[in-house]
Design a protein around this motif. Structure first.
Motif, PDB file in Angstrom:
ATOM      1  N   GLY A  25      27.302  12.831  -5.677  1.00  0.00           N
ATOM      2  CA  GLY A  25      27.526  13.853  -4.674  1.00  0.00           C
ATOM      3  C   GLY A  25      26.469  14.283  -3.938  1.00  0.00           C
ATOM      4  N   ALA A  26      25.606  14.354  -4.597  1.00  0.00           N
ATOM      5  CA  ALA A  26      24.203  14.841  -3.701  1.00  0.00           C
ATOM      6  C   ALA A  26      23.784  13.870  -2.427  1.00  0.00           C
ATOM      7  CB  ALA A  26      23.256  14.764  -4.490  1.00  0.00           C
ATOM      8  N   LYS A  27      23.932  12.443  -2.964  1.00  0.00           N
ATOM      9  CA  LYS A  27      23.827  11.324  -1.763  1.00  0.00           C
ATOM     10  C   LYS A  27      24.766  11.430  -0.759  1.00  0.00           C
ATOM     11  CE  LYS A  27      20.427   9.143  -1.817  1.00  0.00           C
ATOM     12  NZ  LYS A  27      19.131   9.369  -1.391  1.00  0.00           N
ATOM     13  N   VAL A  28      26.138  11.723  -1.223  1.00  0.00           N
ATOM     14  CA  VAL A  28      27.225  11.805  -0.276  1.00  0.00           C
ATOM     15  C   VAL A  28      27.060  12.946   0.756  1.00  0.00           C
ATOM     16  CG1 VAL A  28      29.493  12.356   0.082  1.00  0.00           C
ATOM     17  CG2 VAL A  28      28.875  10.482  -1.555  1.00  0.00           C
ATOM     18  N   THR A  29      26.704  14.241   0.454  1.00  0.00           N
ATOM     19  CA  THR A  29      26.600  15.295   1.319  1.00  0.00           C
ATOM     20  C   THR A  29      25.104  15.107   2.050  1.00  0.00           C
ATOM     21  OG1 THR A  29      25.301  16.592  -0.585  1.00  0.00           O
ATOM     22  CG2 THR A  29      27.584  16.874  -0.433  1.00  0.00           C
ATOM     23  N   GLU A  30      24.081  14.428   1.523  1.00  0.00           N
ATOM     24  CA  GLU A  30      22.796  14.129   2.410  1.00  0.00           C
ATOM     25  C   GLU A  30      23.505  13.196   3.522  1.00  0.00           C
ATOM     26  OE1 GLU A  30      18.819  11.992   1.840  1.00  0.00           O
ATOM     27  OE2 GLU A  30      19.615  12.624   0.309  1.00  0.00           O
ATOM     28  N   LEU A  31      24.252  12.122   3.174  1.00  0.00           N
ATOM     29  CA  LEU A  31      24.806  11.303   4.263  1.00  0.00           C
ATOM     30  C   LEU A  31      25.665  12.080   5.274  1.00  0.00           C
ATOM     31  CD1 LEU A  31      25.361   8.533   5.070  1.00  0.00           C
ATOM     32  CD2 LEU A  31      27.572   8.642   3.997  1.00  0.00           C
ATOM     33  N   LEU A  32      26.604  12.813   4.977  1.00  0.00           N
ATOM     34  CA  LEU A  32      27.202  13.820   5.818  1.00  0.00           C
ATOM     35  C   LEU A  32      26.451  14.533   6.696  1.00  0.00           C
ATOM     36  CD1 LEU A  32      30.361  14.836   3.369  1.00  0.00           C
ATOM     37  CD2 LEU A  32      30.205  13.134   5.230  1.00  0.00           C
ATOM     38  N   ARG A  33      25.347  15.299   6.099  1.00  0.00           N
ATOM     39  CA  ARG A  33      24.481  16.023   6.849  1.00  0.00           C
ATOM     40  C   ARG A  33      23.842  15.292   8.088  1.00  0.00           C
ATOM     41  NH1 ARG A  33      19.396  18.337   4.271  1.00  0.00           N
ATOM     42  NH2 ARG A  33      19.035  16.137   4.886  1.00  0.00           N
ATOM     43  N   ASP A  34      23.488  14.183   7.611  1.00  0.00           N
ATOM     44  CA  ASP A  34      22.597  13.421   8.385  1.00  0.00           C
ATOM     45  C   ASP A  34      23.504  12.866   9.489  1.00  0.00           C
ATOM     46  OD1 ASP A  34      20.400  13.865   7.015  1.00  0.00           O
ATOM     47  OD2 ASP A  34      20.379  11.914   5.889  1.00  0.00           O
ATOM     48  N   GLU A  35      24.546  12.394   9.307  1.00  0.00           N
ATOM     49  CA  GLU A  35      25.601  11.772  10.103  1.00  0.00           C
ATOM     50  C   GLU A  35      26.340  12.736  10.956  1.00  0.00           C
ATOM     51  OE1 GLU A  35      27.539   8.214   9.824  1.00  0.00           O
ATOM     52  OE2 GLU A  35      26.231   7.289   8.341  1.00  0.00           O
ATOM     53  N   TYR A  36      26.637  13.775  10.583  1.00  0.00           N
ATOM     54  CA  TYR A  36      27.471  14.860  11.096  1.00  0.00           C
ATOM     55  C   TYR A  36      26.923  16.145  10.957  1.00  0.00           C
ATOM     56  CZ  TYR A  36      30.849  11.037  10.547  1.00  0.00           C
ATOM     57  OH  TYR A  36      31.520   9.753  10.438  1.00  0.00           O
ATOM     58  N   SER A  37      25.603  16.127  11.697  1.00  0.00           N
ATOM     59  CA  SER A  37      24.837  17.581  11.493  1.00  0.00           C
ATOM     60  C   SER A  37      25.587  18.673  12.104  1.00  0.00           C
ATOM     61  CB  SER A  37      23.542  17.278  12.037  1.00  0.00           C
ATOM     62  OG  SER A  37      23.677  16.958  13.596  1.00  0.00           O
ATOM     63  N   GLY A  38      26.379  18.580  13.097  1.00  0.00           N
ATOM     64  CA  GLY A  38      27.041  19.865  13.618  1.00  0.00           C
ATOM     65  C   GLY A  38      28.250  20.210  12.661  1.00  0.00           C
ATOM     66  N   LYS A  39      28.596  19.495  11.538  1.00  0.00           N
ATOM     67  CA  LYS A  39      29.864  19.942  11.183  1.00  0.00           C
ATOM     68  C   LYS A  39      29.557  20.474   9.671  1.00  0.00           C
ATOM     69  CE  LYS A  39      32.091  17.379  14.186  1.00  0.00           C
ATOM     70  NZ  LYS A  39      32.559  18.394  15.184  1.00  0.00           N
ATOM     71  N   GLY A  40      30.369  21.452   9.341  1.00  0.00           N
ATOM     72  CA  GLY A  40      30.316  22.079   8.100  1.00  0.00           C
ATOM     73  C   GLY A  40      30.775  21.134   6.884  1.00  0.00           C
ATOM     74  N   ILE A  41      29.974  21.554   5.812  1.00  0.00           N
ATOM     75  CA  ILE A  41      30.239  20.832   4.688  1.00  0.00           C
ATOM     76  C   ILE A  41      30.075  21.987   3.468  1.00  0.00           C
ATOM     77  CG2 ILE A  41      29.292  19.299   2.822  1.00  0.00           C
ATOM     78  CD1 ILE A  41      27.449  18.140   5.191  1.00  0.00           C
ATOM     79  N   LEU A  42      31.533  22.095   3.093  1.00  0.00           N
ATOM     80  CA  LEU A  42      31.633  22.843   1.955  1.00  0.00           C
ATOM     81  C   LEU A  42      31.853  22.226   0.690  1.00  0.00           C
ATOM     82  CD1 LEU A  42      32.956  25.656   0.724  1.00  0.00           C
ATOM     83  CD2 LEU A  42      35.213  24.888   1.429  1.00  0.00           C
ATOM     84  N   THR A  43      31.027  22.631  -0.123  1.00  0.00           N
ATOM     85  CA  THR A  43      30.830  21.632  -1.610  1.00  0.00           C
ATOM     86  C   THR A  43      31.269  22.297  -2.797  1.00  0.00           C
ATOM     87  OG1 THR A  43      29.033  20.392  -0.471  1.00  0.00           O
ATOM     88  CG2 THR A  43      29.309  20.136  -2.969  1.00  0.00           C
ATOM     89  N   TRP A  44      32.034  21.830  -3.560  1.00  0.00           N
ATOM     90  CA  TRP A  44      32.511  22.496  -4.778  1.00  0.00           C
ATOM     91  C   TRP A  44      31.924  21.869  -5.859  1.00  0.00           C
ATOM     92  CZ3 TRP A  44      35.552  26.806  -3.792  1.00  0.00           C
ATOM     93  CH2 TRP A  44      36.227  26.851  -2.585  1.00  0.00           C
ATOM     94  N   GLY A  45      31.218  22.443  -6.720  1.00  0.00           N
ATOM     95  CA  GLY A  45      30.493  21.600  -7.832  1.00  0.00           C
ATOM     96  C   GLY A  45      31.411  22.137  -9.284  1.00  0.00           C
ATOM     97  N   LEU A  46      32.079  21.367  -9.701  1.00  0.00           N
ATOM     98  CA  LEU A  46      32.815  21.325 -10.925  1.00  0.00           C
ATOM     99  C   LEU A  46      32.357  21.150 -12.104  1.00  0.00           C
ATOM    100  CD1 LEU A  46      35.913  19.487  -9.142  1.00  0.00           C
ATOM    101  CD2 LEU A  46      35.366  21.821  -8.968  1.00  0.00           C
ATOM    102  N   THR A  47      32.594  21.873 -13.239  1.00  0.00           N
ATOM    103  CA  THR A  47      32.093  21.697 -14.526  1.00  0.00           C
ATOM    104  C   THR A  47      33.497  21.952 -15.446  1.00  0.00           C
ATOM    105  OG1 THR A  47      31.475  24.085 -14.598  1.00  0.00           O
ATOM    106  CG2 THR A  47      29.734  22.449 -14.034  1.00  0.00           C
ATOM    107  N   PRO A  48      33.449  21.235 -16.445  1.00  0.00           N
ATOM    108  CA  PRO A  48      34.606  21.393 -17.341  1.00  0.00           C
ATOM    109  C   PRO A  48      34.219  22.555 -18.375  1.00  0.00           C
ATOM    110  CG  PRO A  48      32.949  19.715 -18.330  1.00  0.00           C
ATOM    111  CD  PRO A  48      32.465  20.048 -16.945  1.00  0.00           C
ATOM    112  N   VAL A  49      35.361  23.109 -18.947  1.00  0.00           N
ATOM    113  CA  VAL A  49      35.319  23.962 -20.058  1.00  0.00           C
ATOM    114  C   VAL A  49      35.231  23.479 -21.360  1.00  0.00           C
ATOM    115  CG1 VAL A  49      36.586  25.879 -21.015  1.00  0.00           C
ATOM    116  CG2 VAL A  49      36.904  25.530 -18.698  1.00  0.00           C
TER     117      VAL A  49
END
Length: 159
Positions: free
Chosen positions: A83-107
């Motif tokens: 996920g960290a690399k994917v969001t980095e890729l999105l930020r680099d390629e689509y710098s003007g677009k918003g990225i809302l990231t949900w970090g999920l953890t189990p109970v």
């Protein structure tokens, strides 16, 4: 004939929306994507990165007005590195677009103040969970417009 998690859902997914990582395909404990660094290194492989970019561009080209991306990512295992690399890729390629990231953890289910399924001897796995969550939060929040950790547990699934 169930082979993937997507076989359990009743909605038909487009074949280009699911990407199976063959190195970590249902091999039990020995083939688990367990550490943040394992997830990060997956997207340093040129073939994997190219496949991901092709699938992403397939959907981006279908958009009339792309406003941003939503990323859902497990924090407790190696998928936090993916996920960290994917969001980095999105930020680099689509710098003007918003990225809302949900970090999920189990109970984590507890019985008598012990985590069910995690014995005290499982300290290495618990350490990986803690490190994956910390690294995931740090990297994902740095590459996202907004990062929101989600868990039904008040402790993000950590003890």
């Amino acid at each position: 004939n169930v082979q993937l998690w997507s076989d359990y859902i009743s909605v038909q997914l487009h074949p280009r929306s699911v990407y199976v990582i063959q190195q970590y395909n249902h091999d039990g404990d020995s083939g688990r994507l367990e550490a943040f660094g394992q997830g990060e290194s997956l997207l340093q492989d040129a073939a994997c990165l190219e496949e991901l970019e092709d699938r992403l561009h397939f959907y981006v080209e279908e958009c009339d007005y792309l406003q941003g991306f939503q990323v859902l990512c497990d924090l407790h295992d190696g998928f936090s590195g993916v996920g960290a690399k994917v969001t980095e890729l999105l930020r680099d390629e689509y710098s003007g677009k918003g990225i809302l990231t949900w970090g999920l953890t189990p109970v984590m289910q507890t019985r008598n103040n012990l985590i069910v399924g995690f014995s005290p001897q499982d300290s290495q796995r618990n350490f990986y969970r803690l490190m994956n969550t910390a690294l995931g939060i740090a990297h994902l929040s740095g590459h996202s417009s907004l990062f929101c950790p989600l868990s039904l547990s008040g402790s993000l699934g950590l003890r």
